[in-house]
Design an enzyme around this catalytic site. Structure first.
Site, mmCIF file in Angstrom:
data_model
loop_
_atom_site.group_PDB
_atom_site.id
_atom_site.type_symbol
_atom_site.label_atom_id
_atom_site.label_comp_id
_atom_site.label_asym_id
_atom_site.label_seq_id
_atom_site.Cartn_x
_atom_site.Cartn_y
_atom_site.Cartn_z
ATOM 1 C CD GLU A 306 -2.822 -1.516 2.367
ATOM 2 O OE1 GLU A 306 -4.021 -1.576 1.996
ATOM 3 O OE2 GLU A 306 -2.463 -1.059 3.609
ATOM 4 C CB CYS A 400 -9.572 1.949 7.006
ATOM 5 S SG CYS A 400 -8.891 1.203 5.520
#
Lengths: 643, 643
Positions: A306, A400
Site C-alpha cells: 500500500e 477503514c
C-alpha cells in the site's frame, strides 16, 4: 469571537497564515456537495451504524466491557475500534450542523459502548483487552493501539467542538493521559506503526489547551525515523521510521501512514512555529505532487505494501489510490494551506475531493471502493479482499475507508473558506452561505451562488458587510485559463491560475463579485517520464477528471479498442437523467477492429503491420467520480491517441 | 536402448509425439551455455552449499534428526527443505554429466542429513517435525509439505537417473508412499496449496514404473479446483483451486503454482493419453502467451500475490516475473513440446531461457534476482524482502529461486533435442554433440557448430550416420525471417518461422546441414492492448531481448530522457570485453533535455507545450540477461519512440 470549530482549528497564537472558519458558520446549500452530504447523513451514516453492528465492531466493545461472550470480530485485523471512532466523528459533525434524534440516539449507543469498554487506568483497545495476545503497547509496529486512540481523540474533538458533548472527550482524554504516562516524554520510548495520533493530539491540544498533548505529539514526531519500530515485513520506510521527520524530503512507504504523519508534522508546525517542520513538509508535498500523484489526486501505486512507489511509477490499472489516502492527502493539504496560504494546496484538495476521493463511494451512498484504479479491463475480477475490481463493495474486512468517507463528507464545510486579519478566502466554490468574524470583531456574511463544478460562474453576494474595508479572495483554480472577475462594475481578465483573485474595499450590502472560470473540456497529457500512460490523453473539465465506461461505448465496441483523435474538440452537455445529473463530454475518436488473434503479442516492426480497420465513433466520457454506478465493466481515464 | 534420462523422460508407451534424448548423450561444448554451466558447476552450486549451511537449511535437517539444538531457521517460511532438494537435483545432473569428488562429497553430506531426518513412517518435513505447530498434513493450503516432497522426489529422480545412486530415491519413495497412504486415493482428501508434487510423482512413476505414483498424481490433479483448500488470503484462484483442471482455460493466481500445476497436468496427459488434459493445457498456454507474457518470456505481473494479473496488464516497472516462474514455464513448455511436437513451445523455451530466466543469475554466478522487471528507474530502492531492485542479491529469506536456477542450468542438455521414430529434432541451437538411438536401434551422432546466439549460422555435421534414412529437423525460431537451410548442396530459402526445417535422407559421415538464421537487430512493438508500453519500442536480436542501462547512456543523459528514433536502423557488433563478451546493439535516438521542473505532471494540451531540446545520441543496448552486472542503475527494455 466564537471558539474554533473545524479541521485543524488553529487558535490565534498559531503560526498559520490562514485560519479556519467556524464550521457552523458555513452552509453548503444545493449542488453536488449538498446532495452528497444529504446522502451521507440520511443513508451512509445510518448504514454504517448497521454495518458496525454486523461486522462485530460494536460487539468487540461489549466484549471488552464484559457484556458479551461472542468471539472477537475482525481478525486478523487489530484496528476495528477505529472504524467506530471514524463513524462517531462523522456523526459529531453531522449533529453539530443540524440536530438529529436518530443520529444522536445512534451516537448515544456507540459512545456508551466505548465508555463502558474503557479500563480503569484509561486504557482502551478492545483487541488487546479481549484477546490479551501480548502485553499492552508492546506490539507498536503493527498493533495499531495509538492509531485507534488517535481516531478516538478525533471523534471526541468533533463531538466536543460541534455539539459541546464531552462524555466522549472524557474517555479520549483519559486514553491520551494514559498513553502519555506509558509512552510519553517520561515514559517508554515508542511510536505507533501507523501514524494518526500525532495530528489527533494536536487537535486535542487545540481544543483543551493542555500542553501535555502537544508535547506528546511532538515527542512521537521526534522519535520517528530512528528505527524504533524495527524492520518489520516491509522495512522501516513502510511506517516512515527510516528517516527523522525533519530530514525526509520525499514521502515513502505506506501512503496513508505517510500522509497522516505529514498532517501531524504540519499540525506541529502550526502550533510550534518550528520552520524545519514546514520546510520538510513542503518539500515532501512538492515531490509527491510532481512525481507520485495520479491525475485524480489519488496516491499510492503499490498494492503489496500500500505504498507510494517510485517517482513516475503510476500505473493506471494497478493503481492502489486507497480512498483513505485521498482523505489523508486532503487533511494534509488543508494544513499546508493554513500554514502558507498558497493556492496550490487548495487546488490539490479540490482535485482529490472531486475525483480520487469521491469515487470511493457510490451515488446511493451504500457501496465503497477501497482501491481506486484509473483503468479496469474486461475480465478483471474482484480480488479476495474485495479492495479492487470494477464494483464497489458493501463493506470490507479491513473497513477503514467507508467511515473515513463518512467523516470527510460530514466535515466538508471545514475546507471551504478561511480568514486572515481582515480578509476572507474562498477556497472551494460551493453554493451556500458563510459568516466570518474579522479582525476587529465585525462579522461579514456572504452568499455564494454557483452551479460549480458543472459551470464555472461563481457569484458571491455580500449580505453582511462588516465595518470598514476588508478583502475577499477567490481561488482561481490551477486548471483554469482565462478566468475573469467582476466586482463593482470593474472586470479583471486573464487572472493567474493557481492563485487568489482579491478584491479589497468597503462593501455595500448586495455587492456582487462574479468569478467566471471558463471550463471547456480539456485534453490532458502526462509528463514524458510518466511511462504508463504514454501516447494517451485524459479528458478533464473544470475540476473533474473524466473516464470512459463500457456502458457508454458505441454498440459492439470494446473499450480496449477505442482511441481519441489528437485533434478532437470535445463538447460538453449536462445530462440531468444520467448518474444523478452530470455534464458529459463527447469527443471524436476511432474504434479499431478488435485485434484478438491469439498469438505472441509483440511484433517485429520490420514486418508489415496487421491492418486494423478504424471507424469514426463518438466517445462519451462521464465524471470519474461517478463510474461504476451502472453495469460493472471496463473503465479507463487515459485514452490512447490516434494521430 | 539406454533408459530415459531427461526432464519428463517419457517411455515408449507415452502419448508423447517427441521423446527426450538421454541427457548423457548430449554435450554442450563451448559458447554461452557451456560457460553458464561451468560457472554453475564451479561457483554457484558450491556457493549454494555454503548458503544452505549459512541460512540454516541443513541445520533444520539436523534438528529433525535430533542432532542439533539450534533454533529452527527460515521462519516464517515453512519450505526451506525444498531449497536443499533443488540444490541436490542440480548436483545430481552435474555429477551425472561428469564426476566430481567435491560435488559428490557435498551431496553425500546433504543426502546423509536428509536420510537422517526422515521419520520411521516415511514422513519428512522438518518444519512440522521440529516445530509441531500443527498435526502433519493439516495445513495443506500454505504448509508446503507436498511441495517439499515433490522437490525431494525430483532430486531423487535426478540422482537415480544420472548417477544410479538410490539412497535418496529410497528416502523419496518412502515419503511418496507415506503421502499416498495418508492423502492418496484411499486416504484423506487433500491437495497441496503449492502444486509441485504432481509433476514429480509422474517422474517417479516414469523412473520406477510403479503405477501408484501416477495414480497419486492424477488423484491430486482431479481433486483440484473443488475448493478443498478454502479461500485463504487471496481466494481459491491463488492456488488454482477455483476450477477443475480440465475446465480451466486460463492460468490464474500465483504464477509458479499455476505453471507447476500445468506441467503436472501435461505430464499426466503424457502418461495417460487423456486428451482433455492436453486440450486444457494447450488453451491455457495459448492464453498465457497471447495476453500475459512479457517480452522476456517472464510471467506474473502482480507483486502482492505473485500472480499473473489481468490480460494485457503487463507493467514493465512493476513486473514480478519471478525467476522460478520462468523456470516453471520452461518445464511446462518442454512437456507441451513433447506432447505436440509444435515449435512454438520450443520458441517460448528459447525466449524464456535467454531472457526472463537467465537474468535471474549474475554473470559471476553468485547473485540472484527473484523479481525480474523490465524497467528500473532512478532512485528505485531494494525492497525489504530484497526480491526486486536494481541489484541481484546473495540469497533470500525465501530462497526458492537460486537453487532453482542451479537445477535448470545443470539440466540444460535435456531441452536441446528430441527424437521420434527415425527423426531427430534440434530445438535449441547450442554447440556440442548429440547421440541418438533411432527406432530400429541404430545410433546416429551429430555435432553442432555454432556461435548462437551471437550469430545465426548453425552447422550440423553428421558424425555417426546410423543405418538407412532418417530425418533431421532443425527449429527455425519464430522471430527469424529469411532463414535458409543448405544440405547436400541444396539450399532452401525463406523457411517458415516457428516451424521445423526437415531434411530426410540416408546420411554419409561428414554430411553437413547448415541453417542460416539471419539475426539483424529488430525493433519490436507491443500489441495495441498492452497499454503499459504504448509508444515504445524494444530492441531484440535473435533470441535475445535487449535493454538500455544507465552505464551505457551518453554522459550526462538520464535514461528517463532518451528516445529511440522510429526509423532507427540499429547496428550490432560483438564486444569481447563487455559483460563476458556480448553483441551490443546501437541505435540512433534522442536525448531530451531533462524535464525536471517541479510541479503538476499533467498538462492541458490546449496550452503551449514546454519546449524540450532534443539532441541526437547513439543508444547502446546490451542483452537483458546481462543487466545489473555493472554499477547498479536505471534500466529499461521498452524505449519511448521519437517520431
Amino acid at each position: 469571537m466564537r471558539p474554533p470549530l473545524a479541521a485543524a482549528a488553529v487558535g490565534r497564537d498559531s503560526a498559520a497564515v490562514l485560519r479556519p472558519i467556524h464550521a457552523g458558520d458555513v452552509r453548503i446549500v444545493g449542488g453536488l456537495w449538498a446532495e452528497r452530504q444529504r446522502v451521507n447523513r440520511e443513508v451512509t451514516i445510518p448504514y454504517g451504524f448497521e454495518q458496525l453492528e454486523r461486522a462485530g465492531n460494536f460487539e468487540n466493545l461489549r466484549l471488552a466491557a464484559g457484556a458479551s461472550e461472542a468471539a472477537y470480530a475482525g481478525l486478523p485485523h487489530p484496528f476495528l475500534d477505529s472504524d467506530v471512532y471514524k463513524w462517531l466523528e462523522a456523526v459529531g459533525w453531522e449533529v453539530g450542523r443540524s440536530r438529529s434524534p436518530e443520529l444522536e440516539a445512534m451516537a448515544d449507543r456507540a459512545i456508551g459502548l466505548v465508555a463502558a469498554a474503557q479500563d480503569a487506568d484509561g486504557y482502551l483497545d478492545t483487541y488487546y483487552q479481549v484477546l490479551r495476545t501480548a502485553p499492552r503497547f508492546t506490539e507498536l509496529p503493527m498493533g495499531h493501539e495509538l492509531y485507534c486512540a488517535g481516531h478516538l481523540i478525533q471523534a471526541a474533538v468533533a463531538h466536543a467542538r460541534a455539539t459541546d458533548r464531552t462524555d466522549l472527550l472524557d474517555v479520549a482524554m483519559r486514553v491520551a493521559d494514559h498513553v502519555d504516562e506509558v509512552l510519553g516524554p517520561r515514559g517508554r520510548p515508542g511510536v505507533c506503526g501507523h501514524p494518526e495520533i500525532e495530528t489527533a493530539l494536536v487537535e486535542l491540544y487545540r481544543l483543551t489547551g493542555r500542553e501535555r498533548y502537544l508535547a506528546l505529539a511532538t515527542c512521537f514526531l521526534d522519535r520517528r525515523g530512528h528505527g524504533l519500530l524495527g524492520p518489520g515485513t516491509y522495512g522501516p520506510a513502510y511506517y516512515q521510521d527510516d528517516r527523522p521527520i525533519r530530514e525526509a524530503r520525499t514521502l515513502a512507504g505506506h501512503a496513508v501512514r505517510a500522509l497522516y504523519l505529514a498532517a501531524g508534522v504540519t499540525d506541529a508546525f502550526l502550533e510550534t512555529g518550528e520552520r524545519a517542520l514546514l520546510d520538510a513538509a513542503a518539500a515532501q508535498w512538492e515531490d509527491m505532487v510532481a512525481t507520485r500523484t495520479y491525475l485524480t489526486g489519488g496516491v499510492g501505486a503499490h498494492h503489496r505494501d500500500e505504498s507510494f512507489g517510485d517517482p513516475f511509477e503510476l500505473p493506471p490499472d494497478r493503481a492502489y489510490c486507497e480512498t483513505c489516502a485521498a482523505i489523508a492527502s486532503i487533511m494534509w493539504s488543508w494544513r499546508m494551506l493554513l500554514a502558507t496560504g498558497e493556492a496550490r494546496y487548495a487546488d490539490l484538495i479540490e482535485r482529490t475531493l472531486y475525483n480520487g476521493f469521491l469515487a470511493g463511494v457510490s451515488l446511493d451512498g451504500r457501496r465503497f471502493f477501497y482501491v481506486n484504479p484509473l483503468q479496469v479491463r474486461e475480465g478483471h475480477e474482484v480480488p479476495r479482499n474485495r479492495r479492487g475490481g470494477s464494483q464497489r463493495q458493501e463493506w470490507f474486512g479491513c473497513a477503514c475507508c467507508p467511515p473515513n468517507v463518512m467523516r470527510l463528507i460530514s466535515a466538508l464545510e471545514h475546507y471551504v473558506a478561511t480568514t486572515a486579519a481582515r480578509a476572507v478566502q474562498l477556497h472551494q466554490h460551493v453554493p451556500g452561505t458563510l459568516r466570518v468574524t474579522l479582525e476587529g470583531g465585525d462579522t461579514v456574511e456572504l452568499e455564494t451562488v454557483t452551479d460549480y463544478p458543472w459551470s464555472g460562474r461563481v457569484e458571491v453576494i455580500v449580505v453582511g458587510t462588516g465595518k470598514g474595508p476588508w478583502s475577499l479572495a477567490l481561488r482561481v483554480p490551477g486548471w483554469c485559463r482565462g478566468a475573469s472577475l467582476t466586482a463593482g462594475g470593474e472586470r479583471r481578465d486573464d487572472l493567474e491560475p493557481g492563485a487568489y483573485a482579491t478584491v479589497t474595499r468597503a462593501w455595500q450590502a448586495g455587492d456582487r463579485v462574479v468569478l467566471e472560470l471558463p471550463m471547456p473540456p480539456r485534453l490532458t497529457e502526462a509528463h514524458p517520464n510518466l511511462d504508463a500512460v504514454r501516447g494517451c490523453l485524459a479528458i478533464e473539465r473544470g475540476p473533474l477528471v473524466y473516464c470512459l465506461e463500457q456502458a457508454d461505448a458505441p454498440a459492439g465496441v470494446a473499450l480496449a479498442d477505442v482511441a481519441v483523435l489528437a485533434g478532437a474538440e470535445p463538447r460538453d452537455g449536462f445530462e440531468s437523467e444520467l448518474l444523478g445529473g452530470v455534464v458529459t463530454v463527447r469527443a471524436e475518436g476511432l474504434a479499431m477492429s478488435p485485434h484478438r488473434e491469439a498469438g505472441w503479442p509483440y511484433r517485429d516492426t520490420g514486418c508489415p503491420a496487421p491492418q486494423r480497420q478504424a471507424r469514426p465513433v463518438t466517445l462519451t466520457a462521464v465524471p470519474y467520480f461517478a463510474w461504476a454506478n451502472r453495469t460493472p465493466g471496463p473503465m479507463r481515464v487515459w485514452i490512447p491517441v490516434a494521430r
